[in-house]
Scaffold this motif. Structure first.
Motif, mmCIF file in Angstrom:
data_model
loop_
_atom_site.group_PDB
_atom_site.id
_atom_site.type_symbol
_atom_site.label_atom_id
_atom_site.label_comp_id
_atom_site.label_asym_id
_atom_site.label_seq_id
_atom_site.Cartn_x
_atom_site.Cartn_y
_atom_site.Cartn_z
ATOM 1 N N LEU A 68 0.832 -1.198 0.000
ATOM 2 C CA LEU A 68 0.000 0.000 0.000
ATOM 3 C C LEU A 68 0.869 1.251 0.000
ATOM 4 O O LEU A 68 1.855 1.321 0.730
ATOM 5 N N ILE A 69 0.489 2.217 -0.824
ATOM 6 C CA ILE A 69 1.147 3.516 -0.818
ATOM 7 C C ILE A 69 0.071 4.600 -0.803
ATOM 8 O O ILE A 69 -1.060 4.380 -1.247
ATOM 9 N N THR A 70 0.401 5.757 -0.271
ATOM 10 C CA THR A 70 -0.554 6.856 -0.166
ATOM 11 C C THR A 70 -0.833 7.434 -1.548
ATOM 12 O O THR A 70 0.083 7.642 -2.339
ATOM 13 N N ASN A 71 -2.107 7.687 -1.802
ATOM 14 C CA ASN A 71 -2.518 8.306 -3.055
ATOM 15 C C ASN A 71 -2.166 9.797 -2.989
ATOM 16 O O ASN A 71 -2.621 10.508 -2.102
ATOM 17 N N GLY A 72 -1.378 10.282 -3.912
ATOM 18 C CA GLY A 72 -0.907 11.665 -3.885
ATOM 19 C C GLY A 72 -1.861 12.671 -4.472
ATOM 20 O O GLY A 72 -1.560 13.859 -4.532
ATOM 21 N N SER A 73 -3.055 12.233 -4.907
ATOM 22 C CA SER A 73 -3.993 13.169 -5.518
ATOM 23 C C SER A 73 -4.669 14.044 -4.457
ATOM 24 O O SER A 73 -4.475 13.861 -3.255
ATOM 25 N N LEU A 74 -5.482 14.987 -4.902
ATOM 26 C CA LEU A 74 -6.158 15.929 -4.031
ATOM 27 C C LEU A 74 -7.068 15.218 -3.029
ATOM 28 O O LEU A 74 -7.155 15.618 -1.875
#
Length: 176
Positions: A68-74
Motif C-alpha cells: 500500500l502507498i498513499t494516493n498523492g492526488s487531491l
C-alpha cells in the motif's frame, strides 16, 4: 470431543481414498497373441491415456499480501493503521477434472473457493487491538498442458482463472 471428530474425519478420508475393489465374475480371458509376443520380447506395452479423464481434489495455502502507498492526488486519504497490516494465512479449496485429449495435450478445468487476507495487531501497556480480514472468491480455472514422457512427465501449460468476489469477513478483537 472435537479432537475425536477431527481424527475420525481425517481417518475416514484417508481410508476412503486408499481402498479400491473390483468384482470379477467368470474366468479371465486369455491375452491376445500381440500381447504375448510383446511380453516374450521383454518390451513393456505403453500406457494408453488418450481420451481418459481424472477427477481431483486440491487445497492451497495462501500467504498473499499487497503493498500500500498513499494516493498523492487531491482526494487521497491517509493510510493510518492500514500501513502496518501484515499477511494473513488462509486455505483455498478446489475440485476439478483433467482430460487427456491426445498423446501430448491435457485439458484441465474445475471449481475453486479461493481466499486471501490481511491482519493488523496493536499492543499498548493497557490495551490490545487486532483484526483479520478475509476475502473469498469463487473461481473457475481453465488450463491447457503440453507434456512429454511416460514414466517421468514434463509439463508446460497456460491457463486463466476467472474469479467472482463471494464474501468479505472482518473479525475485530480488542481489550481495554
Amino acid at each position: 470431543m472435537k479432537i475425536f471428530y477431527r481424527t475420525f474425519l481425517i481417518s475416514l478420508t484417508l481410508i476412503s481414498f486408499n481402498s479400491h475393489s473390483q468384482i470379477t465374475i467368470g474366468e479371465t480371458p486369455e491375452p491376445k497373441k500381440d500381447t504375448l509376443i510383446k511380453l516374450k520380447n521383454n518390451v513393456k506395452p505403453k500406457r494408453q491415456i488418450d481420451g481418459s479423464s481424472e477427477v481431483f481434489l486440491g487445497t492451497d495455502w495462501s500467504k498473499s499480501f499487497r503493498k500500500l502507498i498513499t494516493n498523492g492526488s487531491l482526494y487521497g486519504a491517509p493510510l493510518d493503521k492500514r500501513a502496518n497490516e501484515t499477511f494473513y494465512n488462509t486455505w483455498s479449496y478446489s475440485i476439478g477434472f483433467r482430460n487427456y485429449i491426445s498423446k501430448h495435450f491435457v485439458f484441465e478445468g474445475g471449481l475453486s473457493l479461493m481466499k486471501n487476507g490481511e491482519s493488523y495487531s496493536y499492543k499498548d501497556a493497557d490495551s490490545t487491538y487486532n483484526y483479520h480480514s478475509t476475502y473469498q472468491y469463487i473461481a473457475m480455472p481453465v488450463k491447457g498442458y503440453y507434456y512429454l514422457g511416460d514414466e517421468i512427465r514434463f509439463l508446460a501449460g497456460i491457463g486463466v482463472i476467472p474469479e467472482m468476489f463471494y464474501q468479505y469477513r472482518h473479525d475485530e478483537h480488542w481489550i481495554n
